[in-house]
Scaffold this active site. Structure first.
Site, PDB file in Angstrom:
ATOM      1  N   ASP A 112     -60.115  39.915  19.616  1.00  0.00           N
ATOM      2  CA  ASP A 112     -60.951  41.066  19.923  1.00  0.00           C
ATOM      3  C   ASP A 112     -61.294  40.842  21.388  1.00  0.00           C
ATOM      4  OD1 ASP A 112     -63.142  42.727  20.486  1.00  0.00           O
ATOM      5  OD2 ASP A 112     -63.601  42.888  18.349  1.00  0.00           O
ATOM      6  N   HIS A 113     -60.606  41.572  22.274  1.00  0.00           N
ATOM      7  CA  HIS A 113     -60.715  41.170  23.686  1.00  0.00           C
ATOM      8  C   HIS A 113     -62.138  41.340  24.227  1.00  0.00           C
ATOM      9  CE1 HIS A 113     -59.692  45.429  24.164  1.00  0.00           C
ATOM     10  NE2 HIS A 113     -60.384  45.364  25.268  1.00  0.00           N
TER      11      HIS A 113
ATOM     12  N   HIS B 205     -64.908  46.127  18.156  1.00  0.00           N
ATOM     13  CA  HIS B 205     -65.698  45.746  19.340  1.00  0.00           C
ATOM     14  C   HIS B 205     -67.199  45.993  19.167  1.00  0.00           C
ATOM     15  CE1 HIS B 205     -61.711  45.579  20.830  1.00  0.00           C
ATOM     16  NE2 HIS B 205     -61.586  46.860  21.068  1.00  0.00           N
TER      17      HIS B 205
HETATM   18  P1  NAP Z   1     -45.533  48.576  23.735  1.00  0.00           P
HETATM   19  O1  NAP Z   1     -45.643  48.697  25.224  1.00  0.00           O
HETATM   20  O2  NAP Z   1     -45.031  49.733  22.967  1.00  0.00           O
HETATM   21  O3  NAP Z   1     -44.617  47.307  23.441  1.00  0.00           O
HETATM   22  C1  NAP Z   1     -44.049  47.036  22.204  1.00  0.00           C
HETATM   23  C2  NAP Z   1     -43.096  45.849  22.316  1.00  0.00           C
HETATM   24  O4  NAP Z   1     -42.506  45.616  21.040  1.00  0.00           O
HETATM   25  C3  NAP Z   1     -41.965  46.054  23.305  1.00  0.00           C
HETATM   26  O5  NAP Z   1     -41.748  44.825  23.968  1.00  0.00           O
HETATM   27  C4  NAP Z   1     -40.775  46.375  22.394  1.00  0.00           C
HETATM   28  O6  NAP Z   1     -39.615  46.000  23.069  1.00  0.00           O
HETATM   29  C5  NAP Z   1     -41.077  45.484  21.187  1.00  0.00           C
HETATM   30  N1  NAP Z   1     -40.451  45.915  19.948  1.00  0.00           N
HETATM   31  C6  NAP Z   1     -40.588  47.109  19.295  1.00  0.00           C
HETATM   32  N2  NAP Z   1     -39.888  47.094  18.132  1.00  0.00           N
HETATM   33  C7  NAP Z   1     -39.295  45.864  18.054  1.00  0.00           C
HETATM   34  C8  NAP Z   1     -38.458  45.243  17.075  1.00  0.00           C
HETATM   35  N3  NAP Z   1     -38.076  45.861  15.951  1.00  0.00           N
HETATM   36  N4  NAP Z   1     -38.072  43.974  17.319  1.00  0.00           N
HETATM   37  C9  NAP Z   1     -38.453  43.312  18.448  1.00  0.00           C
HETATM   38  N5  NAP Z   1     -39.244  43.857  19.380  1.00  0.00           N
HETATM   39  C10 NAP Z   1     -39.653  45.112  19.196  1.00  0.00           C
HETATM   40  O7  NAP Z   1     -46.924  48.165  23.104  1.00  0.00           O
HETATM   41  P2  NAP Z   1     -48.183  47.423  23.783  1.00  0.00           P
HETATM   42  O8  NAP Z   1     -49.034  48.435  24.472  1.00  0.00           O
HETATM   43  O9  NAP Z   1     -47.699  46.263  24.567  1.00  0.00           O
HETATM   44  O10 NAP Z   1     -49.021  46.968  22.505  1.00  0.00           O
HETATM   45  C11 NAP Z   1     -48.617  45.930  21.629  1.00  0.00           C
HETATM   46  C12 NAP Z   1     -49.705  45.701  20.596  1.00  0.00           C
HETATM   47  O11 NAP Z   1     -50.896  45.323  21.240  1.00  0.00           O
HETATM   48  C13 NAP Z   1     -50.068  46.931  19.771  1.00  0.00           C
HETATM   49  O12 NAP Z   1     -50.409  46.509  18.498  1.00  0.00           O
HETATM   50  C14 NAP Z   1     -51.292  47.488  20.480  1.00  0.00           C
HETATM   51  O13 NAP Z   1     -52.121  48.238  19.606  1.00  0.00           O
HETATM   52  C15 NAP Z   1     -51.958  46.204  20.900  1.00  0.00           C
HETATM   53  N6  NAP Z   1     -52.834  46.339  22.069  1.00  0.00           N
HETATM   54  C16 NAP Z   1     -52.328  46.727  23.278  1.00  0.00           C
HETATM   55  C17 NAP Z   1     -53.168  46.792  24.380  1.00  0.00           C
HETATM   56  C18 NAP Z   1     -52.642  47.182  25.741  1.00  0.00           C
HETATM   57  O14 NAP Z   1     -53.413  47.055  26.705  1.00  0.00           O
HETATM   58  N7  NAP Z   1     -51.416  47.622  25.872  1.00  0.00           N
HETATM   59  C19 NAP Z   1     -54.526  46.472  24.246  1.00  0.00           C
HETATM   60  C20 NAP Z   1     -55.002  46.068  22.992  1.00  0.00           C
HETATM   61  C21 NAP Z   1     -54.145  45.993  21.914  1.00  0.00           C
HETATM   62  P3  NAP Z   1     -38.133  46.592  22.786  1.00  0.00           P
HETATM   63  O15 NAP Z   1     -38.267  48.091  22.803  1.00  0.00           O
HETATM   64  O16 NAP Z   1     -37.322  46.039  23.897  1.00  0.00           O
HETATM   65  O17 NAP Z   1     -37.756  46.055  21.463  1.00  0.00           O
END
Ligand code: NAP
Length: 497
Positions: free
Chosen positions: A178-179, A241
């Site tokens: 929980d950041h 949060h």
């Molecule tokens: P994102 O940009 O959509 O990234 C998703 C990642 O998953 C990509 O690296 C994608 O790469 C990979 N991926 C998708 N399907 C896959 C599969 N079947 N096998 C292997 N890799 C796969 O998402 P994100 O924003 O980084 O968020 C990730 C998680 O963190 C989510 O649960 C989100 O709710 C949480 N989160 C994010 C943030 C933020 O600031 N972004 C903050 C809090 C929480 P490929 O397409 O190359 O496979």
């Protein structure tokens, strides 16, 4: 705590994604730059094909905004390796195990492994099961699963997910991020409370009138419309949060500052939350959705016109609520919470309003005494302000409000570690204090579920009910007015730093 300078292999699932690039690589870099890591290597996992060299270029690019981000960037990036892998296919876990074993030996990582799931939550269960089935977690050192929000969508779905990951990891090995708990000023809540003789004796229903927790954003849903439609502000912000901040404000002093003692006090605070029955929700919680509006001369679209959002969506982008904590310390003291998107200002802050003194000796037109407030500024400002009354300079006895402020803005802020940096470091050291235990997740979902069920059955015909760039819907003010209170305007309580 195990080790102040930990070693380990960090395996990031979702290594080409936004979270990895914006938060995780820079955080590992800062730990490296400060010499906080002993020996480490990183394996990035995602589907798209990349060579190690291409991946290392991405890592270096992610450091461009960091002060001194070019120092030793080459050496840092050389610790990163890439494995193209679909997390739903079991074969490539075998290759991953092989890579992990080689890196263990090459870097002397003692078999320590962090599995960081920076991916959509529907994959969490599968990844944990495959890690176990293919033997990636059979290692001589520690194995820990670091997992991002959202952790489920309701109590039932969270429980199902928890059961899946528990087949591969014990509760002590699961680090639920929980950041907010990594933020400097959220961690400061405990210090302010438990290290100051002037606060703790007053920290109860005899002296505190109400507590207000606000987290407002100026941004809309941006590219996250699909996710947000199934979540809304209640699940996205309140369940995790905001309830975590309430637990830190309301908990009893722990007997020691160890992770299990702090958690057990937080759990007790969450257990004391008075449940809101479905037919009572309207008396305790209100919701909003942003319509079109403007900010800084820019026209802003309505939520319903955002990408991947239903044109008649009933999803709330704003929540305000009144929580009651039924225990000896807090009986009768409302904890008001509010959070929303597309509001006037970006700010997270806590206002503790003390009760009025028993008798006002300073009557008269000019002699207004304000209640004492303790304001904890969490972001973007970081600091504390104490609002007092004092004598106005001059020969007459006239009162005037004054403030005592400590601001972490300016120079200190540059050194304030990012939340993710602290949390990654803690997970490698085995300090779980600032992660959420399953018991906290379960209690929070149970509390939130009755509210979301009420809102799902009863559509809100007033949506959209606040313009983008405003203070939020009127119903949030009404909620406090019923109790004779009002929201303290955070922007006027700033640290000024
Ligand atoms: P994102 O940009 O959509 O990234 C998703 C990642 O998953 C990509 O690296 C994608 O790469 C990979 N991926 C998708 N399907 C896959 C599969 N079947 N096998 C292997 N890799 C796969 O998402 P994100 O924003 O980084 O968020 C990730 C998680 O963190 C989510 O649960 C989100 O709710 C949480 N989160 C994010 C943030 C933020 O600031 N972004 C903050 C809090 C929480 P490929 O397409 O190359 O496979």
């Amino acid at each position: 705590m195990e080790n102040d300078k930990p070693s380990g292999l960090i395996m990031i699932f979702g290594a080409t994604g936004d979270l990895a690039n914006r938060k995780l690589f820079p955080s590992i870099y800062r730990l490296f730059q400060k010499g906080k890591l002993n020996k480490f290597a990183v394996v990035g996992v995602a589907r798209r094909p990349l060579t190690n060299e291409q991946f290392q270029e991405n890592v270096k690019e992610s450091l461009s905004d960091i002060a001194g981000g070019q120092d030793h960037a080459e050496e840092f990036a050389s610790h990163f390796y890439y494995h193209s892998h679909d997390v739903t296919s079991s074969e490539s876990y075998i290759q991953l195990k092989d890579i992990a074993g080689k890196l263990d030996a090459q870097y002397g990582l003692l078999g320590n492994r962090i599995f960081y799931l920076a991916m959509a939550p529907e994959f969490f269960g599968t990844i944990a099961e495959q890690i176990k089935a293919q033997g990636l977690s059979d290692t001589a050192g520690y194995k820990r699963l670091v997992i991002e929000k959202p952790f489920g969508h309701s109590f039932e779905s969270a429980k199902e997910l928890n059961e899946k990951i528990r087949t591969a990891f014990s509760e002590e090995e699961i680090y639920r991020i929980d950041h907010y708990l990594g933020k400097e000023m959220v961690q400061n809540i405990e210090v302010i409370r438990f290290s100051n003789a002037i606060f703790e004796p007053l920290w109860n229903s005899r002296y505190i009138s109400n507590i207000q927790v606000t987290s407002s954003e100026t941004l809309g849903v941006e590219e996250r419309g699909r996710y947000y439609e199934n979540s809304g502000a209640l699940r996205d912000m309140v369940q995790n949060h905001l309830l975590q901040m309430v637990a830190l404000l309301a908990m009893e002093p722990p007997i020691r500052l160890t992770d299990d003692e702090v958690r057990s006090e937080k759990v007790r605070a969450l257990r004391s939350l008075r449940p809101v029955a479905k037919d009572e929700v309207k008396n305790y919680f209100v919701r909003g959705q942003y319509g079109p509006g403007s900010a800084g001369g820019k026209e802003l679209p309505a939520y319903r016109d955002e990408h991947n959002v239903d044109s008649v969506s009933n999803t709330e982008t704003f929540v305000a609520g009144k929580l009651l904590i039924d225990n000896f310390r807090w009986a009768g003291v409302p904890f008001y919470i509010r959070t929303g998107k597309r509001l006037e200002a970006k700010s997270t802050a806590i206002v503790v309003q003390f009760k009025d003194i028993p008798m006002n000796l300073y009557y008269g037109a000019e002699q207004v005494l304000n209640p004492n407030l303790l304001v904890i500024h969490i972001q973007p400002d970081e600091g504390i302000t104490l609002h007092l009354n004092a004598k106005k300079a001059g020969k007459d006895i006239e009162t005037t409000p004054i403030t005592l402020t400590v601001s972490n803005n300016s120079i200190d802020r540059i050194n304030t570690p990012e939340a993710y940096e602290k949390l990654l470091f803690d997970s490698m050291r085995g300090d779980a204090t600032n992660f959420t235990h399953w018991d906290e997740v379960a209690l929070s979902w149970k509390f939130v579920d009755s509210i979301s069920e009420a809102w799902e059955t009863e559509k809100d015909s007033s949506f959209p009910n606040y313009p983008s760039g405003s203070k939020g819907p009127e119903c949030a003010s009404e909620l406090l007015k019923k109790d004779g209170h009002f929201w303290w305007p955070i922007e006027k309580l700033e640290t000024g730093g």
